[in-house]
Design an enzyme around this catalytic site. Structure first.
Site, mmCIF file in Angstrom:
data_model
loop_
_atom_site.group_PDB
_atom_site.id
_atom_site.type_symbol
_atom_site.label_atom_id
_atom_site.label_comp_id
_atom_site.label_asym_id
_atom_site.label_seq_id
_atom_site.Cartn_x
_atom_site.Cartn_y
_atom_site.Cartn_z
ATOM 1 N N TRP A 147 26.615 41.732 42.058
ATOM 2 C CA TRP A 147 25.998 41.516 43.371
ATOM 3 C C TRP A 147 26.654 42.299 44.495
ATOM 4 C CZ3 TRP A 147 29.766 39.848 46.567
ATOM 5 C CH2 TRP A 147 30.838 39.135 46.010
ATOM 6 N N ASN A 148 27.905 42.741 44.327
ATOM 7 C CA ASN A 148 28.624 43.277 45.485
ATOM 8 C C ASN A 148 28.207 44.693 45.889
ATOM 9 O OD1 ASN A 148 29.826 44.192 43.115
ATOM 10 N ND2 ASN A 148 31.887 44.198 43.950
ATOM 11 N N LYS A 171 19.142 44.398 34.468
ATOM 12 C CA LYS A 171 19.276 42.964 34.738
ATOM 13 C C LYS A 171 20.221 42.799 35.931
ATOM 14 C CE LYS A 171 19.846 38.480 34.551
ATOM 15 N NZ LYS A 171 20.623 38.370 35.806
ATOM 16 N N PRO A 172 19.666 42.623 37.146
ATOM 17 C CA PRO A 172 20.523 42.412 38.317
ATOM 18 C C PRO A 172 20.965 40.954 38.405
ATOM 19 C CG PRO A 172 18.236 42.392 38.988
ATOM 20 C CD PRO A 172 18.237 42.625 37.499
ATOM 21 N N GLY A 224 31.242 43.773 35.959
ATOM 22 C CA GLY A 224 31.442 42.372 36.311
ATOM 23 C C GLY A 224 32.815 41.883 35.906
ATOM 24 N N SER A 225 32.933 40.594 35.708
ATOM 25 C CA SER A 225 34.232 39.987 35.429
ATOM 26 C C SER A 225 34.715 40.312 34.021
ATOM 27 C CB SER A 225 34.148 38.467 35.599
ATOM 28 O OG SER A 225 33.407 37.888 34.534
ATOM 29 N N GLU A 246 32.890 47.986 32.948
ATOM 30 C CA GLU A 246 33.706 48.123 34.155
ATOM 31 C C GLU A 246 33.999 46.717 34.626
ATOM 32 O OE1 GLU A 246 34.300 47.972 38.215
ATOM 33 O OE2 GLU A 246 32.426 49.099 38.210
ATOM 34 N N LEU A 247 35.235 46.264 34.379
ATOM 35 C CA LEU A 247 35.579 44.853 34.519
ATOM 36 C C LEU A 247 36.494 44.608 35.724
ATOM 37 C CD1 LEU A 247 36.067 44.156 30.705
ATOM 38 C CD2 LEU A 247 33.970 44.039 32.072
ATOM 39 N N CYS A 280 35.656 45.576 43.534
ATOM 40 C CA CYS A 280 36.535 45.550 42.364
ATOM 41 C C CYS A 280 37.731 46.475 42.504
ATOM 42 C CB CYS A 280 35.751 45.899 41.108
ATOM 43 S SG CYS A 280 34.870 47.463 41.208
ATOM 44 N N GLU A 378 42.816 38.170 41.378
ATOM 45 C CA GLU A 378 41.982 38.937 42.299
ATOM 46 C C GLU A 378 41.371 37.991 43.329
ATOM 47 O OE1 GLU A 378 38.697 42.513 41.845
ATOM 48 O OE2 GLU A 378 38.632 40.851 40.421
#
Length: 474
Positions: A147-148, A171-172, A224-225, A246-247, A280, A378
């Protein structure tokens, strides 16, 4: 504003349950989107599968023409996209406009990079042999985005996938689906063939479950996470999917005593307070040499105090709302824990809970240490914790103490010391006197638990290609 799914070149889902999208700055309804389930996901997968062969057979120049049209449309409508982004996500308009430009740059870059997908001929081991290497598209791609950065995290995947010859299913997240829908509307306007681009909004577990189970979907690209990324990696093993991850991050910044303080403070503020600290790669930990510690913190507070918190649609806003209450509570917990354990709050430290919206003041904490949560987790908020160090080696050791390795930052005017820091830091992206290092033409990704693979640059193109070796006896 009711928005639907995009499957096989058609907008569908009128009969499905709807999900509300709220403005985090005031709680107002921005729009609703359809909630896809297993049936809709399977339909998107099948349409992408049908589109794969014809799309992959097009020349790189033909695919680039579609991407060029999409780029032009994004630039033409950048104000509309930016306003929509601010309304559903909260970031200031000036940042949203910057993100649209950044997002479009991936489309432009990969339109050209797709023309530079080269194979090669290998010197043969016998006179009657010819040895070749071919590069071919990996197949149907599913992209799960955060979302960011509602636009850029899509185009960073969309651009190379389409340029390589791969159809893509997007898939947003439930927080910011409207920007994704707008981008897919532009894909439709650009004339992409049916099935080449699909969009699914709704339950992450239902949609992702179908995508991961399908043997038609050959690649998953996720931002995401780390927790969710690990789950997807585990699920991908069932069909041995190609994955790009990309975490999470916990970016450190090391400031040496020879740093240009004006440049340093400007860079740290640009990194930390972008998107209210909800990025991130924003700086989460600042390690400052003891010789300039007091001078640095004083200047940091002076500059940070000028930032304005408010609704992203209001002119002059520097820091918008926190995306949701969970994010707000985590920030508050980190600040309270640090102060309880001895940190000095030099600026801010308080939130604004307005019921339908949460804001947090830009905050500077001095004398933090690694016993505090904020130096181990974080924060994802507008808080700068500062810790004193006595040497370069101490900075490297503390910076590398995290299990994450996405981005790090260093500030020094010494070429030799800077080189030593860069080579010693276990991070995939490093900004040297640069708080904003990301660019479409550069590889982006992390080490350790911060991910697998790279996006952007030539590496970003390789992520959507398979290598085929051919040995010919003539």
């Amino acid at each position: 504003m009711d928005k639907l799914l995009y499957i096989n070149g058609e907008w569908t889902g009128n009969n499905l349950e709807k999900i509300k999208v709220l403005n985090p700055a005031d709680g107002d309804l921005v729009g609703t989107v359809a909630s896809a389930g297993k049936e809709e996901t399977r339909a998107a997968i099948e349409s992408a599968h049908e589109a794969f062969g014809p799309w992959a057979k097009l020349t790189a120049y033909d695919r680039a023409a579609y991407l060029d049209k999409l780029y032009d449309l994004m630039i033409e409508q950048k104000e509309e996209i930016a306003e929509l982004m601010t309304r559903e996500m909260g970031k200031p308009m000036k940042e949203s406009l910057g993100e649209v430009q950044y997002a479009a740059s991936f489309i432009k870059w990969f339109a050209e990079e797709g023309k530079r997908v080269y194979g090669r001929t290998i010197p043969a081991s016998a006179e009657n042999k010819r040895m070749q290497v071919l590069k071919q598209p990996v197949g149907v791609v599913a992209a799960i985005t955060p979302w960011n950065f509602p636009a850029a995290m899509i185009t960073r995947k969309l651009g190379p996938a389409l340029a390589a010859g791969c159809p893509i299913i997007i898939k947003p997240p439930k927080e910011t689906p409207l920007t994704a829908i707008k981008l897919v509307e532009l894909c439709e306007e650009a004339g992409f063939p049916k099935g080449v681009v699909s969009l699914l909004t709704g339950s992450s577990s239902l949609i992702a479950g179908e995508l991961m189970e399908s043997d038609i979907v050959k690649k998953i690209t996720f931002t995401g996470s780390t927790e969710v990324g690990k789950m997807l990696i585990e699920q991908s093993a069932k069909t041995v999917k190609n994955v790009s991850m990309e975490l999470g991050g916990h970016a450190p910044s090391i400031v040496l005593e020879d740093a240009d303080l004006e440049k340093t403070v400007k860079g740290i503020i640009a990194s930390k307070f972008r998107n209210a600290g909800q990025t991130c790669i924003c700086i989460n930990r600042v390690y400052v040499h003891e010789k300039i510690y007091d001078e640095f913190t004083k200047k940091l507070v002076e500059e940070t105090s000028r930032l304005k918190v408010g609704n992203g649609l209001e002119e002059g806003t520097d820091i918008g709302p926190i995306i949701n209450r969970d994010g707000y509570e985590k920030i508050k917990k980190h600040v309270d824990n640090a102060v309880e354990k001895g940190a000095e709050c030099l600026l801010g430290g308080k939130g604004q809970d307005e019921g339908n919206a949460c804001f947090f003041e830009p905050t500077v904490l001095k004398d933090v240490n690694h016993d505090m949560l904020i130096m181990n987790e974080e924060t994802f908020g507008p808080v700068i914790p500062v810790q004193k160090i006595t040497s370069d080696e101490e900075g490297i050791k503390l910076a590398n103490s995290s299990p994450f390795g996405l981005a790090a930052y260093i500030y020094t005017e010494s070429m030799s010391r800077g080189t030593h820091l860069v080579e010693g830091l276990n991070y995939g992206v490093i900004g040297w006197n640069d708080g904003v290092p990301s660019a479409a033409q550069a590889p982006f990704g992390g080490l350790k638990e911060s991910g697998i693979g790279r996006e952007g640059g030539t590496e970003g193109m390789e992520a959507y290609l398979e290598t085929k070796y051919v040995s010919i006896v003539i």
